[in-house]
Write a protein that holds these residues in place. Structure first.
Motif, short mmCIF file in Angstrom:
data_model
loop_
_atom_site.label_atom_id
_atom_site.label_comp_id
_atom_site.label_asym_id
_atom_site.label_seq_id
_atom_site.Cartn_x
_atom_site.Cartn_y
_atom_site.Cartn_z
N ASN A 81 0.83 -1.20 0.00
CA ASN A 81 0.00 0.00 0.00
C ASN A 81 0.87 1.25 0.00
O ASN A 81 2.03 1.21 0.39
N SER A 82 0.26 2.34 -0.43
CA SER A 82 0.95 3.65 -0.40
C SER A 82 2.34 3.56 -1.03
O SER A 82 3.33 4.00 -0.44
N LEU A 83 2.39 3.01 -2.21
CA LEU A 83 3.67 2.82 -2.87
C LEU A 83 4.37 4.14 -3.16
O LEU A 83 3.72 5.16 -3.44
N LYS A 84 5.69 4.09 -3.13
CA LYS A 84 6.53 5.24 -3.43
C LYS A 84 7.47 4.85 -4.58
O LYS A 84 7.78 3.68 -4.76
N PRO A 85 7.95 5.85 -5.33
CA PRO A 85 8.90 5.53 -6.41
C PRO A 85 10.11 4.74 -5.91
O PRO A 85 10.63 3.89 -6.65
N GLU A 86 10.53 4.98 -4.68
CA GLU A 86 11.70 4.25 -4.16
C GLU A 86 11.40 2.79 -3.84
O GLU A 86 12.31 2.04 -3.48
N ASP A 87 10.16 2.37 -3.97
CA ASP A 87 9.81 0.95 -3.84
C ASP A 87 10.07 0.18 -5.13
O ASP A 87 9.93 -1.04 -5.17
N THR A 88 10.43 0.90 -6.19
CA THR A 88 10.72 0.25 -7.47
C THR A 88 11.90 -0.70 -7.30
O THR A 88 12.97 -0.32 -6.83
N ALA A 89 11.68 -1.96 -7.69
CA ALA A 89 12.71 -2.99 -7.53
C ALA A 89 12.20 -4.29 -8.12
O ALA A 89 11.01 -4.42 -8.45
N VAL A 90 13.10 -5.26 -8.20
CA VAL A 90 12.70 -6.63 -8.46
C VAL A 90 12.45 -7.28 -7.10
O VAL A 90 13.31 -7.23 -6.23
N TYR A 91 11.28 -7.85 -6.94
CA TYR A 91 10.89 -8.46 -5.68
C TYR A 91 11.03 -9.98 -5.80
O TYR A 91 10.52 -10.59 -6.73
#
Length: 119
Positions: A81-91
């Motif tokens: 939830n409440s994603l931010k651009p810095e959450d961009t990644a390979v999970y």
């Protein structure tokens, strides 16, 4: 084998859910978790959950992400939830799996799913 799904391009403040299903011969699964790796950075822990449901989160996602699991389906989820651009990644999904009685628990990784957050 661990198979992830649910990634993709999402808008900031979006709420996608990642899933990871373990398959093959499974006697038991101990801890399951999610890790992520952003470009140029090391892989880092996002969240883990034990077979009993105890959870642990990275400070950067506390209050925004929720990890859960369905032991009957050998599946772990990550509600984001409440994603931010810095959450961009390979999970990446991770699980400690025991394939048979008396066998050791081995560490397994999924192939990774890209999550890209647009602002």
């Amino acid at each position: 084998q661990l198979v992830e799904s649910g990634g993709g391009l999402v808008q900031a403040a979006g709420s996608p859910r990642l899933s990871c299903a373990a398959s093959g011969s499974i006697f038991s699964i101990n801890a399951m978790g999610w890790y992520r790796q952003a470009p140029g950075k090391q892989r880092e822990l996002v969240a883990t959950i034990t077979s009993g449901g105890s959870t642990n989160y990275a400070d950067s996602v506390k209050g925004r992400f929720t990890i859960s699991r369905d032991n009957a389906k050998n599946t772990v989820y990550l509600q984001m939830n409440s994603l931010k651009p810095e959450d961009t990644a390979v999970y990446y999904c991770n699980a400690q799996i025991q394939r048979g009685w008396g066998m050791r628990k081995d560490n397994y990784w999924g192939q990774g799913t890209q999550v890209t957050v647009s602002s």
